[in-house]
Design a protein around this motif. Structure first.
Motif, PDB file in Angstrom:
ATOM      1  N   ASP A  65       1.340  -1.065  -0.207  1.00 23.18           N
ATOM      2  CA  ASP A  65       0.072   0.461   0.072  1.00 23.18           C
ATOM      3  C   ASP A  65       0.829   1.223  -0.225  1.00 23.18           C
ATOM      4  OD1 ASP A  65      -2.432  -1.671   0.173  1.00 23.18           O
ATOM      5  OD2 ASP A  65      -2.509  -1.609   2.188  1.00 23.18           O
ATOM      6  N   ILE A  67       2.611   2.975   1.697  1.00 19.63           N
ATOM      7  CA  ILE A  67       2.736   3.519   2.755  1.00 19.63           C
ATOM      8  C   ILE A  67       4.090   2.712   4.374  1.00 19.63           C
ATOM      9  CG2 ILE A  67       1.958   4.724   5.217  1.00 19.63           C
ATOM     10  CD1 ILE A  67      -0.159   5.799   2.953  1.00 19.63           C
ATOM     11  N   GLU A  71       6.185   5.642   8.912  1.00 27.04           N
ATOM     12  CA  GLU A  71       5.206   6.764   8.313  1.00 27.04           C
ATOM     13  C   GLU A  71       3.751   6.953   8.821  1.00 27.04           C
ATOM     14  OE1 GLU A  71       4.254   9.216   3.627  1.00 27.04           O
ATOM     15  OE2 GLU A  71       5.608   6.966   4.257  1.00 27.04           O
ATOM     16  N   LYS A  72       2.952   5.828   8.744  1.00 27.59           N
ATOM     17  CA  LYS A  72       2.036   5.884   9.289  1.00 27.59           C
ATOM     18  C   LYS A  72       2.204   5.531  10.885  1.00 27.59           C
ATOM     19  CE  LYS A  72       0.562   1.839   6.355  1.00 27.59           C
ATOM     20  NZ  LYS A  72      -0.501   0.198   6.317  1.00 27.59           N
ATOM     21  N   ARG A  75       2.615  10.032  10.726  1.00 27.47           N
ATOM     22  CA  ARG A  75       1.618  10.988  10.174  1.00 27.47           C
ATOM     23  C   ARG A  75       0.159  10.960  11.224  1.00 27.47           C
ATOM     24  NH1 ARG A  75      -0.114   9.171   4.340  1.00 27.47           N
ATOM     25  NH2 ARG A  75       1.948   9.763   3.070  1.00 27.47           N
TER      26      ARG A  75
END
Length: 89
Positions: A65, A67, A71-72, A75
């Motif tokens: 996907d 990401i 990074e998730k 975020r």
């Protein structure tokens, strides 16, 4: 210029580190520039000599996907910080 003998191995190891969210030498972005930095090779090593590895990297990014977990998490932290900032203002 002759590429280092272990260049392909370093690129593959760099792929694994970036995709697992544990880069050592780069910012962990899902880009050829970050992959080259992480592997310690010039960018043109991926765009000219090892195009198959560049393509493999992008295939692996798309397969998950695009990401990475790191990074998730970042975020989510940005969202929390923005909410806290909005409360302070």
């Amino acid at each position: 210029m002759i590429p280092a003998l272990d260049e392909r191995d370093r690129i593959r190891a760099a792929m694994d580190r970036i995709l697992s969210g544990s880069p050592i030498h780069s910012n962990g972005a899902l880009t050829v520039v970050a992959l080259a930095t992480e592997a310690g090779v010039p960018r043109n090593a991926l765009t000219q000599r090892h195009q198959d590895l560049k393509n493999e990297f992008y295939e692996r990014v798309r397969a998950r996907d695009g990401i990475p977990d790191s990074e998730k998490r970042l975020r989510a932290q940005v969202v929390k910080l923005k909410e806290q900032h909005a409360e302070d203002v």
